[in-house]
Design a protein around this motif. Structure first.
Motif, PDB file in Angstrom:
ATOM      1  N   PRO A  30       0.801  -1.241   0.000  1.00 43.57           N
ATOM      2  CA  PRO A  30       0.000   0.000   0.000  1.00 43.57           C
ATOM      3  C   PRO A  30       0.826   1.281   0.000  1.00 43.57           C
ATOM      4  O   PRO A  30       0.330   2.340  -0.385  1.00 43.57           O
ATOM      5  CB  PRO A  30      -0.821  -0.117   1.288  1.00 43.57           C
ATOM      6  CG  PRO A  30      -0.876  -1.571   1.582  1.00 43.57           C
ATOM      7  CD  PRO A  30       0.444  -2.105   1.138  1.00 43.57           C
ATOM      8  N   PHE A  31       2.102   1.191   0.422  1.00 47.24           N
ATOM      9  CA  PHE A  31       2.949   2.386   0.490  1.00 47.24           C
ATOM     10  C   PHE A  31       3.823   2.556  -0.751  1.00 47.24           C
ATOM     11  O   PHE A  31       4.700   3.422  -0.774  1.00 47.24           O
ATOM     12  CB  PHE A  31       3.824   2.327   1.746  1.00 47.24           C
ATOM     13  CG  PHE A  31       3.069   2.575   3.016  1.00 47.24           C
ATOM     14  CD1 PHE A  31       2.933   3.859   3.526  1.00 47.24           C
ATOM     15  CD2 PHE A  31       2.458   1.526   3.700  1.00 47.24           C
ATOM     16  CE1 PHE A  31       2.230   4.105   4.694  1.00 47.24           C
ATOM     17  CE2 PHE A  31       1.746   1.757   4.872  1.00 47.24           C
ATOM     18  CZ  PHE A  31       1.632   3.047   5.366  1.00 47.24           C
ATOM     19  N   LYS A  32       3.596   1.741  -1.772  1.00 49.46           N
ATOM     20  CA  LYS A  32       4.401   1.839  -2.993  1.00 49.46           C
ATOM     21  C   LYS A  32       4.243   3.193  -3.676  1.00 49.46           C
ATOM     22  O   LYS A  32       5.101   3.610  -4.462  1.00 49.46           O
ATOM     23  CB  LYS A  32       4.012   0.713  -3.965  1.00 49.46           C
ATOM     24  CG  LYS A  32       4.543  -0.660  -3.579  1.00 49.46           C
ATOM     25  CD  LYS A  32       6.050  -0.727  -3.716  1.00 49.46           C
ATOM     26  CE  LYS A  32       6.602  -2.073  -3.324  1.00 49.46           C
ATOM     27  NZ  LYS A  32       8.079  -2.143  -3.481  1.00 49.46           N
ATOM     28  N   GLY A  33       3.159   3.886  -3.399  1.00 49.35           N
ATOM     29  CA  GLY A  33       2.942   5.187  -4.016  1.00 49.35           C
ATOM     30  C   GLY A  33       3.717   6.318  -3.356  1.00 49.35           C
ATOM     31  O   GLY A  33       3.840   7.403  -3.932  1.00 49.35           O
ATOM     32  N   PHE A  34       4.264   6.071  -2.163  1.00 53.59           N
ATOM     33  CA  PHE A  34       5.007   7.100  -1.434  1.00 53.59           C
ATOM     34  C   PHE A  34       6.494   6.961  -1.767  1.00 53.59           C
ATOM     35  O   PHE A  34       7.295   6.497  -0.955  1.00 53.59           O
ATOM     36  CB  PHE A  34       4.759   6.978   0.068  1.00 53.59           C
ATOM     37  CG  PHE A  34       3.324   7.181   0.465  1.00 53.59           C
ATOM     38  CD1 PHE A  34       2.869   8.435   0.844  1.00 53.59           C
ATOM     39  CD2 PHE A  34       2.427   6.116   0.445  1.00 53.59           C
ATOM     40  CE1 PHE A  34       1.541   8.631   1.212  1.00 53.59           C
ATOM     41  CE2 PHE A  34       1.099   6.304   0.804  1.00 53.59           C
ATOM     42  CZ  PHE A  34       0.652   7.566   1.183  1.00 53.59           C
ATOM     43  N   VAL A  35       6.839   7.354  -2.982  1.00 52.64           N
ATOM     44  CA  VAL A  35       8.164   7.070  -3.543  1.00 52.64           C
ATOM     45  C   VAL A  35       9.227   8.028  -2.997  1.00 52.64           C
ATOM     46  O   VAL A  35       9.012   9.235  -2.908  1.00 52.64           O
ATOM     47  CB  VAL A  35       8.128   7.168  -5.088  1.00 52.64           C
ATOM     48  CG1 VAL A  35       9.512   6.938  -5.678  1.00 52.64           C
ATOM     49  CG2 VAL A  35       7.140   6.145  -5.644  1.00 52.64           C
ATOM     50  N   LEU A  36      10.391   7.459  -2.636  1.00 49.73           N
ATOM     51  CA  LEU A  36      11.549   8.252  -2.225  1.00 49.73           C
ATOM     52  C   LEU A  36      12.602   8.290  -3.324  1.00 49.73           C
ATOM     53  O   LEU A  36      13.158   9.334  -3.628  1.00 49.73           O
ATOM     54  CB  LEU A  36      12.147   7.677  -0.928  1.00 49.73           C
ATOM     55  CG  LEU A  36      11.225   7.707   0.309  1.00 49.73           C
ATOM     56  CD1 LEU A  36      11.904   7.046   1.493  1.00 49.73           C
ATOM     57  CD2 LEU A  36      10.837   9.141   0.654  1.00 49.73           C
ATOM     58  N   VAL A  37      12.903   7.111  -3.902  1.00 49.83           N
ATOM     59  CA  VAL A  37      13.782   7.024  -5.075  1.00 49.83           C
ATOM     60  C   VAL A  37      13.005   6.249  -6.126  1.00 49.83           C
ATOM     61  O   VAL A  37      12.790   5.044  -5.967  1.00 49.83           O
ATOM     62  CB  VAL A  37      15.113   6.301  -4.763  1.00 49.83           C
ATOM     63  CG1 VAL A  37      15.967   6.204  -6.019  1.00 49.83           C
ATOM     64  CG2 VAL A  37      15.874   7.029  -3.665  1.00 49.83           C
TER      65      VAL A  37
END
Length: 282
Positions: A30-37
């Motif tokens: 579910p957190f794949k959309g909160f991208v850092l790199v």
């Protein structure tokens, strides 16, 4: 390290691998959309699970972390760099239980909980080192492949892992440990001493783990920050910084130290302590 392989003899341990992997992946996705790199890492509160499952489930938690991360990669970050992710997350789950026994004397209470000041301090220290080692493996692999500069990925992953582990881990352990213990699902209650490696030169192995983990991370960051003529603030973070021969070769000794330490830090003393406690209660 033999418990990493002998654990597959136990149906309960195999189930714990599947359970650890499923929970880890289910919270990662579910957190794949909160991208850092982009394409490589994102905000990952789920990273608390390798620490907790590594302590509670031992080698099953390590395999679960590696497999769960690989499953998560299928939802946006799958690539050849996932090999480094598999190895890094394996160590993220492996080192907590490997290092745990190194901080306690024989006969001392080794239960995998944070219900004392010493155990909380040990947990925090172990979480920091495991975070650094995981970051070093993943960042080194992706730098060698020419994908992302070491300094960028290593710093992000280390902080990402450590924050999740230190903030959320103690809460989860306090909630889960009594229940897991009552259900007989602690790895130290399932596996037998002869199936687990005995610690050899435990203090030396502990020292090598810290030198290899934190030393390698610091060395890699220093090398990356000084190697590219981009100024201190941007060095190692801009595109084109990956693929350094210096980082590729320079970190190998540190990675080897971590592997050697993992063999020296057996877990048999923890299993024996659990058996002794069980006999005392009976």
């Amino acid at each position: 390290m033999k418990e990493v392989f002998t654990m597959w003899r136990h149906t309960q341990m195999v189930v714990l691998v599947a359970l650890s992997a499923a929970i880890y992946a289910a919270v990662l996705i579910p957190f794949k959309g909160f991208v850092l790199v982009p394409g490589f890492t994102e905000l990952r509160p789920a990273n608390v699970f390798p620490f907790v499952f590594g302590l509670l489930f031992g080698p099953a938690g390590a395999w679960g972390a590696a497999i769960g991360n690989l499953i998560g990669d299928f939802f946006g970050t799958l690539g050849i760099g996932s090999i480094a992710g598999f190895i890094g997350n394996f160590f993220l789950g492996l080192l907590p239980y490997k290092l745990w026994g190194a901080f306690f004397r024989r006969g001392e209470n080794m239960e995998q909980n944070v219900n004392s000041g010493k155990k909380l301090a040990v947990y925090i220290a172990v979480s920091v080192l495991a975070s650094a080692v995981c970051a070093m493996w993943i960042a080194w692999g992706n730098d060698v492949l020419g994908f992302v500069p070491f300094a960028a990925l290593a710093s992000i992953i280390t902080v990402n892992n450590a924050i999740a582990g230190i903030v959320l881990g103690p809460i989860l352990l306090l909630l889960l440990y009594p229940r897991v213990k009552r259900w007989g699902l602690l790895w130290t209650d399932i596996m037998r001493p002869e199936e687990v490696s005995a610690p050899r030169f435990k203090a030396v192995g502990n020292a090598l783990a810290w030198i290899g983990g934190l030393g390698g991370l610091i060395f890699g960051l220093a090398l990356g920050l000084g190697l590219y003529s981009q100024g201190f603030a941007a060095a190692g973070f801009a595109s084109g910084g990956a693929g350094s021969l210096g980082i590729g070769l320079g970190l190998i000794p540190f990675l080897l130290l971590v592997i050697i330490a993992s063999f020296m830090l057996g877990g048999r003393d923890q299993v024996e302590a659990a058996e002794a406690e069980e006999d005392r209660v009976v």
